[in-house]
Design a protein around this motif. Structure first.
Motif, PDB file in Angstrom:
ATOM      1  N   UNK A   3       0.848  -1.188   0.000  1.00  0.00           N
ATOM      2  CA  UNK A   3       0.000   0.000   0.000  1.00  0.00           C
ATOM      3  C   UNK A   3       0.880   1.233   0.000  1.00  0.00           C
ATOM      4  N   UNK A   4       0.468   2.242  -0.740  1.00  0.00           N
ATOM      5  CA  UNK A   4       1.132   3.541  -0.727  1.00  0.00           C
ATOM      6  C   UNK A   4       0.076   4.598  -0.446  1.00  0.00           C
ATOM      7  N   UNK A   5       0.159   5.222   0.723  1.00  0.00           N
ATOM      8  CA  UNK A   5      -0.783   6.271   1.117  1.00  0.00           C
ATOM      9  C   UNK A   5      -0.074   7.611   0.998  1.00  0.00           C
ATOM     10  N   UNK A   6      -0.369   8.336  -0.069  1.00  0.00           N
ATOM     11  CA  UNK A   6       0.312   9.597  -0.338  1.00  0.00           C
ATOM     12  C   UNK A   6      -0.552  10.777   0.089  1.00  0.00           C
ATOM     13  N   UNK A   7       0.033  11.955   0.063  1.00  0.00           N
ATOM     14  CA  UNK A   7      -0.722  13.179   0.318  1.00  0.00           C
ATOM     15  C   UNK A   7      -0.864  13.967  -0.984  1.00  0.00           C
ATOM     16  N   UNK A   8      -1.633  15.026  -0.940  1.00  0.00           N
ATOM     17  CA  UNK A   8      -1.833  15.916  -2.075  1.00  0.00           C
ATOM     18  C   UNK A   8      -1.620  17.352  -1.618  1.00  0.00           C
ATOM     19  N   UNK A   9      -1.795  18.280  -2.540  1.00  0.00           N
ATOM     20  CA  UNK A   9      -1.743  19.695  -2.203  1.00  0.00           C
ATOM     21  C   UNK A   9      -0.353  20.275  -2.318  1.00  0.00           C
ATOM     22  N   UNK A  10      -0.225  21.524  -1.870  1.00  0.00           N
ATOM     23  CA  UNK A  10       1.055  22.219  -1.868  1.00  0.00           C
ATOM     24  C   UNK A  10       1.340  22.767  -0.480  1.00  0.00           C
ATOM     25  N   UNK A  11       2.643  22.869  -0.180  1.00  0.00           N
ATOM     26  CA  UNK A  11       3.054  23.311   1.149  1.00  0.00           C
ATOM     27  C   UNK A  11       4.396  24.024   1.020  1.00  0.00           C
TER      28      UNK A  11
END
Length: 313
Positions: free
Chosen positions: A230-238
């Protein structure tokens, strides 16, 4: 994100390795959302994580994987801010909160946080379950500025025996190094859970299908080792950095079980799998399987780990 119950048609299902036998049927969930760095965002991040854990439980998930540093965000301004986001493992409030949630809902959670151990900081994945804290993995391959505040992991590659199966942990850039998932597979992992923050790198970010290189590497590692990943990634910008999305659940044959999440989606992916299917021999022809055909007698000196001579580059 709408945490309401999702239609059954949106739950992906993997094929059983042994027809008619499902020894450990488990619904796996991977969470993809947009946490943000900063002390002022800690409460917001914790609330967002709790909402998504609750949604996964409502959809009958038994194993839930969160993104890397899901409660703190990722792009620290320096060592002082990294320390301000850190806490001990397992006694800190974040892990203890996951422990309480797992016990209440009879689930397993893989989370990731900034761990402080004396003066050292680690990017640490933890596994908790219905009976409490199970164990941790400290990220061994550090990416870019992580090297300025995190210490590389020093405890190896653990596989944890649980009631649902054997669970191995990696974090993000670890998947680029084929030795890491190979070691976990050889130690008997049924599933490798990988919290990630796949950051934008020089283009192309995605191919024509909208899939990034990290997703392909995850699928390749699953295929080469006959193991769920499983690969649980994030999204968005920071703080000027963007993140890839593309969370997925790879089956033992390497292909995604269900779909790959989009680059900007706030979502949870689900798959019904038999975790112990990873224990069946991956026979590709009557004369071949990937594990049995390894030439371990040749690899070590050629790789230069011990006693051999690696070629300079």
């Amino acid at each position: 994100m709408n945490p309401s119950t999702i239609p059954a048609s949106d739950i992906a299902t993997s094929a059983d390795a042994i027809p008619g036998l499902r020894a450990s049927p488990v619904r796996v969930a991977v969470v993809q959302f947009d946490p943000q760095v900063g002390i002022e965002n800690l409460e917001r991040n914790a609330k967002a994580v709790h909402e998504r854990l609750t949604a996964a439980v409502e959809n009958k998930a038994r194993l839930i994987v969160l993104p890397e540093l899901a409660t703190t965000g990722y792009c620290f301004s320096g060592r002082e801010e990294a320390y301000a986001h850190a806490e001990p493992v397992p006694t800190g409030p974040t892990v203890q909160g996951w422990v309480a949630f797992a016990a209440k809902h009879d689930v397993y959670i893989v989370g990731c946080l900034v761990e402080q151990d004396g003066p050292r900081l680690f990017d640490t994945a933890v596994l908790v379950g219905p009976d409490g804290y199970i164990g941790r993995y400290r990220k061994t391959h550090l990416w870019n500025n992580e090297k300025l505040w995190f210490t590389p992991g020093d405890e190896g590659y653990p596989v944890f025996e649980t009631k649902i199966g054997r669970i191995g942990l990696l974090v993000c850039w670890d998947i680029w190094f084929p030795e890491a998932p190979r070691i976990l597979a050889q130690l008997g992992a049924d599933i490798i859970c990988t919290p990630t923050n796949w950051v934008w790198t020089p283009p192309p970010l995605y191919d024509a299908s909208g899939t990034c290189m990290a997703a392909y590497l995850t699928m390749t590692a699953a295929h080469a080792n006959n193991v769920f990943i499983t690969a649980a990634d994030r999204v968005g910008q920071e703080r000027g950095s963007g993140f890839m999305g593309n969370s997925l659940i790879a089956g033992t044959n390497g292909w995604p079980v269900g779909r790959i999440a989009g680059p900007d989606e706030d979502t949870i992916l689900y798959a019904d799998v038999d975790l112990t299917a990873a224990r069946s021999a991956p026979i590709w022809t009557p004369l071949n399987d990937l594990h049995r055909d390894r030439r371990t007698d040749l690899y070590d000196p050629l790789l230069g780990y011990r006693g051999g001579k690696a070629l300079a580059r």
